[in-house]
Design a protein around this motif. Structure first.
Motif, PDB file in Angstrom:
ATOM      1  N   LYS A 115       0.748 -35.876 -12.878  1.00 54.92           N
ATOM      2  CA  LYS A 115      -0.461 -36.225 -13.632  1.00 54.92           C
ATOM      3  C   LYS A 115      -0.387 -37.660 -14.134  1.00 54.92           C
ATOM      4  O   LYS A 115       0.695 -38.177 -14.414  1.00 54.92           O
ATOM      5  CB  LYS A 115      -0.655 -35.259 -14.800  1.00 54.92           C
ATOM      6  N   TRP A 116      -1.546 -38.266 -14.256  1.00 57.17           N
ATOM      7  CA  TRP A 116      -1.639 -39.680 -14.633  1.00 57.17           C
ATOM      8  C   TRP A 116      -0.920 -39.977 -15.948  1.00 57.17           C
ATOM      9  O   TRP A 116      -0.318 -41.027 -16.113  1.00 57.17           O
ATOM     10  CB  TRP A 116      -3.110 -40.068 -14.726  1.00 57.17           C
ATOM     11  N   ASP A 117      -0.943 -39.008 -16.889  1.00 60.00           N
ATOM     12  CA  ASP A 117      -0.322 -39.238 -18.195  1.00 60.00           C
ATOM     13  C   ASP A 117       1.153 -38.845 -18.228  1.00 60.00           C
ATOM     14  O   ASP A 117       1.798 -38.885 -19.284  1.00 60.00           O
ATOM     15  CB  ASP A 117      -1.084 -38.490 -19.297  1.00 60.00           C
ATOM     16  N   GLY A 118       1.711 -38.435 -17.096  1.00 55.59           N
ATOM     17  CA  GLY A 118       3.133 -38.110 -17.025  1.00 55.59           C
ATOM     18  C   GLY A 118       3.475 -36.673 -17.344  1.00 55.59           C
ATOM     19  O   GLY A 118       4.656 -36.315 -17.377  1.00 55.59           O
ATOM     20  N   SER A 119       2.487 -35.815 -17.535  1.00 62.35           N
ATOM     21  CA  SER A 119       2.755 -34.431 -17.919  1.00 62.35           C
ATOM     22  C   SER A 119       2.826 -33.470 -16.743  1.00 62.35           C
ATOM     23  O   SER A 119       2.918 -32.260 -16.934  1.00 62.35           O
ATOM     24  CB  SER A 119       1.667 -33.950 -18.902  1.00 62.35           C
ATOM     25  N   GLY A 120       2.784 -33.994 -15.527  1.00 61.79           N
ATOM     26  CA  GLY A 120       2.806 -33.128 -14.356  1.00 61.79           C
ATOM     27  C   GLY A 120       4.202 -32.812 -13.885  1.00 61.79           C
ATOM     28  O   GLY A 120       5.203 -33.077 -14.573  1.00 61.79           O
ATOM     29  N   TYR A 121       4.298 -32.244 -12.698  1.00 61.74           N
ATOM     30  CA  TYR A 121       5.607 -31.870 -12.136  1.00 61.74           C
ATOM     31  C   TYR A 121       5.624 -32.258 -10.658  1.00 61.74           C
ATOM     32  O   TYR A 121       4.579 -32.514 -10.071  1.00 61.74           O
ATOM     33  CB  TYR A 121       5.861 -30.367 -12.332  1.00 61.74           C
TER      34      TYR A 121
END
Length: 374
Positions: A280-286
Protein backbone atom coordinates in the motif's frame (compact mmCIF):
# COMPACT_ATOMS: atom_id res chain seq x y z
CA UNK A 1 19.29 -23.33 -73.17
CA UNK A 2 17.82 -24.85 -69.99
CA UNK A 3 14.70 -22.84 -69.18
CA UNK A 4 15.42 -23.19 -65.46
CA UNK A 5 18.59 -21.08 -65.83
CA UNK A 6 17.97 -17.38 -65.45
CA UNK A 7 19.23 -15.33 -68.40
CA UNK A 8 20.09 -11.82 -67.16
CA UNK A 9 18.41 -8.80 -68.71
CA UNK A 10 20.57 -5.82 -69.64
CA UNK A 11 19.05 -2.41 -70.36
CA UNK A 12 21.12 -0.25 -72.72
CA UNK A 13 20.37 3.48 -72.64
CA UNK A 14 21.88 5.73 -75.33
CA UNK A 15 20.50 8.47 -77.56
CA UNK A 16 22.64 7.31 -80.49
CA UNK A 17 21.03 4.48 -82.55
CA UNK A 18 24.44 3.31 -83.81
CA UNK A 19 25.68 2.80 -80.24
CA UNK A 20 22.49 0.95 -79.29
CA UNK A 21 22.86 -1.36 -82.28
CA UNK A 22 26.54 -2.06 -81.63
CA UNK A 23 26.13 -2.80 -77.95
CA UNK A 24 22.96 -4.86 -78.51
CA UNK A 25 24.79 -7.05 -81.04
CA UNK A 26 27.64 -7.60 -78.57
CA UNK A 27 25.36 -8.62 -75.72
CA UNK A 28 22.42 -10.35 -77.36
CA UNK A 29 24.06 -13.79 -77.62
CA UNK A 30 24.48 -13.94 -73.84
CA UNK A 31 21.74 -11.77 -72.40
CA UNK A 32 18.24 -10.46 -72.91
CA UNK A 33 18.77 -6.93 -74.17
CA UNK A 34 16.34 -4.03 -73.82
CA UNK A 35 17.03 -0.58 -75.24
CA UNK A 36 15.98 2.97 -74.46
CA UNK A 37 16.84 6.06 -76.50
CA UNK A 38 16.43 8.55 -73.65
CA UNK A 39 16.60 8.84 -69.90
CA UNK A 40 12.83 9.26 -69.63
CA UNK A 41 12.24 6.12 -71.70
CA UNK A 42 14.71 4.20 -69.57
CA UNK A 43 12.76 5.05 -66.43
CA UNK A 44 9.56 3.89 -68.12
CA UNK A 45 11.20 0.57 -69.04
CA UNK A 46 12.34 -0.16 -65.48
CA UNK A 47 8.84 0.57 -64.20
CA UNK A 48 7.62 -2.38 -66.27
CA UNK A 49 10.55 -4.78 -65.89
CA UNK A 50 13.51 -4.31 -63.61
CA UNK A 51 16.68 -5.33 -65.46
CA UNK A 52 19.66 -7.08 -63.91
CA UNK A 53 22.07 -4.40 -65.15
CA UNK A 54 21.91 -1.02 -66.87
CA UNK A 55 24.43 0.38 -69.34
CA UNK A 56 23.79 4.11 -69.17
CA UNK A 57 25.11 6.82 -71.45
CA UNK A 58 26.03 10.00 -69.60
CA UNK A 59 25.58 12.67 -72.26
CA UNK A 60 21.95 12.65 -73.40
CA UNK A 61 19.57 15.55 -74.11
CA UNK A 62 16.71 16.48 -71.76
CA UNK A 63 17.71 14.05 -68.99
CA UNK A 64 21.37 13.06 -68.77
CA UNK A 65 22.66 9.80 -67.34
CA UNK A 66 23.56 11.39 -64.02
CA UNK A 67 19.93 12.36 -63.39
CA UNK A 68 18.70 8.94 -64.48
CA UNK A 69 21.12 7.33 -62.03
CA UNK A 70 19.97 9.61 -59.21
CA UNK A 71 16.37 8.56 -59.78
CA UNK A 72 17.23 4.89 -60.04
CA UNK A 73 19.14 4.96 -56.77
CA UNK A 74 16.37 6.91 -55.05
CA UNK A 75 13.80 4.23 -55.90
CA UNK A 76 13.83 1.21 -53.53
CA UNK A 77 12.80 -1.02 -56.43
CA UNK A 78 15.84 -0.16 -58.56
CA UNK A 79 18.53 1.07 -56.18
CA UNK A 80 20.27 -2.32 -56.14
CA UNK A 81 20.48 -2.62 -59.95
CA UNK A 82 24.12 -2.14 -61.04
CA UNK A 83 24.63 0.88 -63.29
CA UNK A 84 27.61 1.07 -65.65
CA UNK A 85 28.16 4.51 -67.09
CA UNK A 86 29.23 4.89 -70.69
CA UNK A 87 30.81 8.21 -71.59
CA UNK A 88 33.04 9.89 -74.11
CA UNK A 89 34.17 12.22 -71.32
CA UNK A 90 37.21 10.75 -69.63
CA UNK A 91 37.88 13.43 -67.07
CA UNK A 92 38.71 12.22 -63.58
CA UNK A 93 35.98 14.44 -62.10
CA UNK A 94 33.32 12.82 -64.32
CA UNK A 95 34.35 9.34 -63.24
CA UNK A 96 34.31 10.33 -59.55
CA UNK A 97 30.86 11.87 -59.93
CA UNK A 98 29.57 8.65 -61.49
CA UNK A 99 30.72 6.60 -58.53
CA UNK A 100 29.35 9.15 -56.08
CA UNK A 101 25.94 8.78 -57.72
CA UNK A 102 26.05 5.03 -57.11
CA UNK A 103 27.41 3.61 -60.36
CA UNK A 104 29.30 0.33 -60.05
CA UNK A 105 31.59 0.91 -63.03
CA UNK A 106 32.54 3.54 -65.60
CA UNK A 107 33.49 2.74 -69.19
CA UNK A 108 34.85 5.17 -71.74
CA UNK A 109 33.86 5.47 -75.37
CA UNK A 110 34.74 4.33 -77.94
CA UNK A 111 33.63 0.93 -76.61
CA UNK A 112 36.16 -1.88 -76.48
CA UNK A 113 33.99 -5.00 -76.94
CA UNK A 114 36.07 -7.48 -74.87
CA UNK A 115 36.37 -4.96 -72.02
CA UNK A 116 32.63 -4.21 -72.12
CA UNK A 117 31.73 -7.90 -72.07
CA UNK A 118 34.14 -8.59 -69.22
CA UNK A 119 32.85 -5.68 -67.13
CA UNK A 120 29.21 -6.65 -67.72
CA UNK A 121 29.91 -10.28 -66.84
CA UNK A 122 31.77 -9.29 -63.69
CA UNK A 123 29.00 -6.99 -62.48
CA UNK A 124 26.31 -9.57 -63.19
CA UNK A 125 28.24 -12.20 -61.24
CA UNK A 126 28.57 -9.78 -58.34
CA UNK A 127 24.86 -9.00 -58.50
CA UNK A 128 23.95 -12.68 -58.57
CA UNK A 129 26.10 -13.28 -55.50
CA UNK A 130 24.63 -10.23 -53.76
CA UNK A 131 21.09 -11.32 -54.59
CA UNK A 132 21.82 -14.79 -53.24
CA UNK A 133 23.20 -13.34 -50.00
CA UNK A 134 20.27 -10.97 -49.72
CA UNK A 135 17.84 -13.83 -50.26
CA UNK A 136 19.70 -15.93 -47.70
CA UNK A 137 19.69 -13.07 -45.21
CA UNK A 138 15.97 -12.55 -45.78
CA UNK A 139 15.44 -16.26 -45.13
CA UNK A 140 17.52 -16.05 -41.95
CA UNK A 141 15.58 -12.94 -40.85
CA UNK A 142 12.33 -14.79 -41.38
CA UNK A 143 13.66 -17.76 -39.41
CA UNK A 144 14.68 -15.46 -36.58
CA UNK A 145 11.27 -13.79 -36.64
CA UNK A 146 9.55 -17.18 -36.66
CA UNK A 147 11.69 -18.33 -33.75
CA UNK A 148 10.96 -15.08 -31.92
CA UNK A 149 7.23 -15.59 -32.48
CA UNK A 150 7.59 -19.15 -31.25
CA UNK A 151 9.42 -18.01 -28.11
CA UNK A 152 6.84 -15.29 -27.54
CA UNK A 153 4.07 -17.85 -27.89
CA UNK A 154 5.93 -20.07 -25.42
CA UNK A 155 6.14 -17.15 -22.99
CA UNK A 156 2.43 -16.47 -23.38
CA UNK A 157 1.48 -20.12 -22.96
CA UNK A 158 3.72 -20.40 -19.89
CA UNK A 159 2.04 -17.41 -18.26
CA UNK A 160 -1.44 -18.65 -19.12
CA UNK A 161 -0.63 -22.16 -17.90
CA UNK A 162 0.66 -20.85 -14.59
CA UNK A 163 -2.32 -18.52 -14.23
CA UNK A 164 -4.72 -21.34 -15.04
CA UNK A 165 -3.03 -23.47 -12.40
CA UNK A 166 -3.76 -20.82 -9.79
CA UNK A 167 -7.30 -20.48 -11.08
CA UNK A 168 -7.99 -24.20 -10.63
CA UNK A 169 -7.21 -23.77 -6.93
CA UNK A 170 -9.46 -20.73 -6.60
CA UNK A 171 -12.02 -21.32 -9.32
CA UNK A 172 -14.45 -18.69 -8.08
CA UNK A 173 -12.43 -15.92 -9.71
CA UNK A 174 -14.23 -16.40 -13.04
CA UNK A 175 -13.03 -13.81 -15.55
CA UNK A 176 -11.12 -11.91 -12.86
CA UNK A 177 -7.78 -12.66 -14.55
CA UNK A 178 -8.92 -11.39 -17.93
CA UNK A 179 -10.52 -8.25 -16.51
CA UNK A 180 -7.48 -7.30 -14.47
CA UNK A 181 -5.28 -7.70 -17.55
CA UNK A 182 -7.29 -5.09 -19.38
CA UNK A 183 -7.55 -2.76 -16.37
CA UNK A 184 -3.77 -2.80 -15.98
CA UNK A 185 -3.19 -2.12 -19.67
CA UNK A 186 -5.47 0.91 -19.92
CA UNK A 187 -3.99 2.36 -16.72
CA UNK A 188 -0.49 1.92 -18.13
CA UNK A 189 -1.47 3.49 -21.45
CA UNK A 190 -3.05 6.45 -19.66
CA UNK A 191 0.10 7.04 -17.56
CA UNK A 192 2.79 6.32 -20.15
CA UNK A 193 3.46 10.02 -20.84
CA UNK A 194 3.29 11.06 -17.18
CA UNK A 195 6.73 12.24 -15.99
CA UNK A 196 6.62 9.93 -12.96
CA UNK A 197 5.80 6.87 -15.05
CA UNK A 198 7.17 7.37 -18.57
CA UNK A 199 10.50 5.66 -17.81
CA UNK A 200 8.63 2.51 -16.76
CA UNK A 201 5.88 2.37 -19.38
CA UNK A 202 7.19 1.81 -22.89
CA UNK A 203 5.37 -0.46 -25.35
CA UNK A 204 7.30 -3.55 -24.29
CA UNK A 205 6.70 -3.00 -20.57
CA UNK A 206 2.99 -2.36 -21.07
CA UNK A 207 2.65 -5.56 -23.08
CA UNK A 208 4.53 -7.50 -20.40
CA UNK A 209 2.25 -6.04 -17.72
CA UNK A 210 -0.80 -7.11 -19.69
CA UNK A 211 0.52 -10.64 -20.10
CA UNK A 212 1.91 -10.91 -16.55
CA UNK A 213 -1.17 -9.61 -14.73
CA UNK A 214 -2.82 -13.08 -14.54
CA UNK A 215 0.11 -14.26 -12.40
CA UNK A 216 -0.62 -11.85 -9.57
CA UNK A 217 -2.12 -14.60 -7.39
CA UNK A 218 0.00 -17.51 -8.61
CA UNK A 219 1.17 -18.00 -5.01
CA UNK A 220 -2.29 -19.23 -4.03
CA UNK A 221 -1.29 -22.66 -5.31
CA UNK A 222 0.75 -22.89 -2.10
CA UNK A 223 -2.15 -22.14 0.25
CA UNK A 224 -3.92 -25.10 1.81
CA UNK A 225 -7.45 -25.76 0.60
CA UNK A 226 -9.05 -25.40 4.04
CA UNK A 227 -7.86 -21.77 4.04
CA UNK A 228 -7.96 -20.86 0.35
CA UNK A 229 -11.47 -22.23 -0.14
CA UNK A 230 -12.87 -21.34 3.26
CA UNK A 231 -16.38 -19.88 2.76
CA UNK A 232 -16.36 -17.93 6.00
CA UNK A 233 -14.27 -15.32 7.72
CA UNK A 234 -10.56 -15.96 8.25
CA UNK A 235 -9.15 -16.34 11.73
CA UNK A 236 -6.12 -14.05 12.31
CA UNK A 237 -3.68 -16.94 11.93
CA UNK A 238 -5.42 -18.08 8.75
CA UNK A 239 -5.24 -14.58 7.33
CA UNK A 240 -1.49 -14.47 7.95
CA UNK A 241 -1.13 -17.72 6.04
CA UNK A 242 -3.31 -16.38 3.24
CA UNK A 243 -1.14 -13.27 2.97
CA UNK A 244 1.90 -15.46 2.36
CA UNK A 245 0.65 -16.16 -1.17
CA UNK A 246 2.36 -12.98 -2.39
CA UNK A 247 5.80 -14.18 -1.33
CA UNK A 248 5.08 -17.76 -2.38
CA UNK A 249 4.22 -16.60 -5.91
CA UNK A 250 7.38 -14.52 -6.13
CA UNK A 251 9.54 -17.37 -4.84
CA UNK A 252 8.01 -19.81 -7.31
CA UNK A 253 8.96 -17.56 -10.22
CA UNK A 254 12.45 -16.98 -8.84
CA UNK A 255 12.89 -20.71 -8.37
CA UNK A 256 11.88 -21.30 -11.99
CA UNK A 257 14.63 -18.89 -13.09
CA UNK A 258 17.16 -20.64 -10.84
CA UNK A 259 16.34 -23.96 -12.46
CA UNK A 260 17.01 -22.37 -15.84
CA UNK A 261 20.24 -20.86 -14.57
CA UNK A 262 19.40 -17.36 -15.80
CA UNK A 263 17.00 -14.51 -15.21
CA UNK A 264 14.11 -14.53 -17.66
CA UNK A 265 13.26 -10.99 -18.84
CA UNK A 266 9.59 -11.74 -19.48
CA UNK A 267 9.17 -12.82 -15.83
CA UNK A 268 10.60 -9.61 -14.35
CA UNK A 269 7.27 -7.80 -14.22
CA UNK A 270 5.45 -10.99 -13.24
CA UNK A 271 7.67 -11.21 -10.14
CA UNK A 272 7.01 -7.57 -9.27
CA UNK A 273 3.26 -8.01 -9.55
CA UNK A 274 3.13 -11.31 -7.67
CA UNK A 275 5.19 -10.00 -4.76
CA UNK A 276 4.04 -6.41 -4.41
CA UNK A 277 0.43 -5.99 -5.57
CA UNK A 278 -0.78 -6.05 -1.95
CA UNK A 279 1.65 -3.32 -0.86
CA UNK A 280 0.00 0.00 0.00
CA UNK A 281 1.07 3.55 -0.76
CA UNK A 282 1.24 4.44 2.95
CA UNK A 283 3.38 1.40 3.82
CA UNK A 284 0.66 -0.60 5.58
CA UNK A 285 0.47 -3.39 3.01
CA UNK A 286 2.20 -6.75 2.76
CA UNK A 287 4.47 -8.68 2.51
CA UNK A 288 7.29 -6.12 2.89
CA UNK A 289 5.55 -2.94 4.02
CA UNK A 290 6.85 -0.99 1.03
CA UNK A 291 5.63 2.59 0.64
CA UNK A 292 5.37 5.20 -2.11
CA UNK A 293 7.67 4.90 -5.10
CA UNK A 294 9.45 1.93 -3.51
CA UNK A 295 6.48 -0.12 -4.76
CA UNK A 296 7.08 -1.15 -8.40
CA UNK A 297 4.89 0.67 -10.91
CA UNK A 298 3.45 -2.59 -12.21
CA UNK A 299 2.31 -3.53 -8.70
CA UNK A 300 0.76 -0.09 -8.11
CA UNK A 301 -1.34 -0.49 -11.25
CA UNK A 302 -2.24 -4.05 -10.32
CA UNK A 303 -3.35 -2.94 -6.84
CA UNK A 304 -6.02 -0.66 -8.27
CA UNK A 305 -7.09 -3.25 -10.84
CA UNK A 306 -7.26 -6.05 -8.28
CA UNK A 307 -9.21 -4.14 -5.64
CA UNK A 308 -11.67 -2.70 -8.14
CA UNK A 309 -12.40 -6.12 -9.57
CA UNK A 310 -12.63 -7.79 -6.17
CA UNK A 311 -15.29 -5.28 -5.12
CA UNK A 312 -17.47 -5.68 -8.22
CA UNK A 313 -17.20 -9.49 -8.24
CA UNK A 314 -19.49 -11.95 -6.50
CA UNK A 315 -17.70 -14.48 -4.31
CA UNK A 316 -18.98 -17.27 -2.12
CA UNK A 317 -18.05 -15.12 0.88
CA UNK A 318 -19.21 -11.69 -0.39
CA UNK A 319 -21.88 -9.96 -2.44
CA UNK A 320 -21.28 -8.33 -5.79
CA UNK A 321 -21.08 -4.56 -5.44
CA UNK A 322 -21.70 -1.83 -7.98
CA UNK A 323 -19.18 0.00 -10.13
CA UNK A 324 -20.03 3.18 -8.21
CA UNK A 325 -19.14 1.50 -4.90
CA UNK A 326 -15.87 0.15 -6.28
CA UNK A 327 -14.96 3.51 -7.80
CA UNK A 328 -15.63 5.25 -4.49
CA UNK A 329 -13.36 2.78 -2.68
CA UNK A 330 -10.57 3.45 -5.17
CA UNK A 331 -10.99 7.23 -4.89
CA UNK A 332 -11.06 7.10 -1.07
CA UNK A 333 -7.89 5.00 -1.08
CA UNK A 334 -5.78 7.63 -2.90
CA UNK A 335 -2.70 8.47 -0.86
CA UNK A 336 -3.31 5.59 1.56
CA UNK A 337 -3.87 2.32 -0.27
CA UNK A 338 -3.09 3.60 -3.77
CA UNK A 339 -0.68 5.88 -5.59
CA UNK A 340 -2.67 9.13 -6.04
CA UNK A 341 -1.58 9.49 -9.68
CA UNK A 342 -2.79 5.98 -10.47
CA UNK A 343 -6.12 6.84 -8.85
CA UNK A 344 -6.29 10.00 -10.98
CA UNK A 345 -5.77 7.83 -14.06
CA UNK A 346 -8.50 5.48 -12.82
CA UNK A 347 -10.93 8.38 -12.45
CA UNK A 348 -10.25 9.38 -16.06
CA UNK A 349 -10.83 5.78 -17.15
CA UNK A 350 -13.83 4.93 -14.95
CA UNK A 351 -16.17 4.40 -17.89
CA UNK A 352 -13.69 2.09 -19.60
CA UNK A 353 -13.28 0.08 -16.38
CA UNK A 354 -17.02 -0.37 -16.24
CA UNK A 355 -17.14 -1.42 -19.90
CA UNK A 356 -14.39 -4.01 -19.38
CA UNK A 357 -16.25 -5.36 -16.36
CA UNK A 358 -19.40 -5.72 -18.44
CA UNK A 359 -17.62 -7.27 -21.41
CA UNK A 360 -15.98 -9.99 -19.29
CA UNK A 361 -18.69 -10.34 -16.67
CA UNK A 362 -18.98 -13.53 -14.60
CA UNK A 363 -22.19 -15.52 -14.52
CA UNK A 364 -23.07 -17.14 -11.20
CA UNK A 365 -26.19 -17.54 -9.12
CA UNK A 366 -24.47 -18.50 -5.87
CA UNK A 367 -25.46 -16.63 -2.75
CA UNK A 368 -22.64 -15.04 -0.74
CA UNK A 369 -21.75 -16.01 2.80
CA UNK A 370 -20.16 -13.87 5.48
CA UNK A 371 -17.23 -11.60 4.61
CA UNK A 372 -13.59 -12.74 4.97
CA UNK A 373 -10.86 -10.76 6.66
CA UNK A 374 -8.77 -8.45 4.46
Amino acid sequence: MNSSIHTPTVLVVDDMPANLRLISEMLSELYHVKIAISGAQALQVVQRTIPDLILLDVMMPDMDGHEVCRRLKADPNTREVPVLFLSARNHHEDECLGFELGATDYLFKPINPPILLARVQTQLRLKATTDLLRSHNAYLDEQVMARTRELQATHDVTILALASLAETRDNETGNHLRRTQHYVRILAQELRDHPRFSAHLDDESIELMFKSAPLHDIGKVGIADHILLKPGRFEPAEYEIMKSHARLGYQALVHAEELLGAQVPFLRIAKEIALCHHEKWDGSGYPSGLAGDAIPVSARLMAVADVYDAVISRRVYKSQMSHQTAAAIIRDGAGQHFDPEVVAAFITLEKQFEQIAERYADTTDEEPLEDKAG
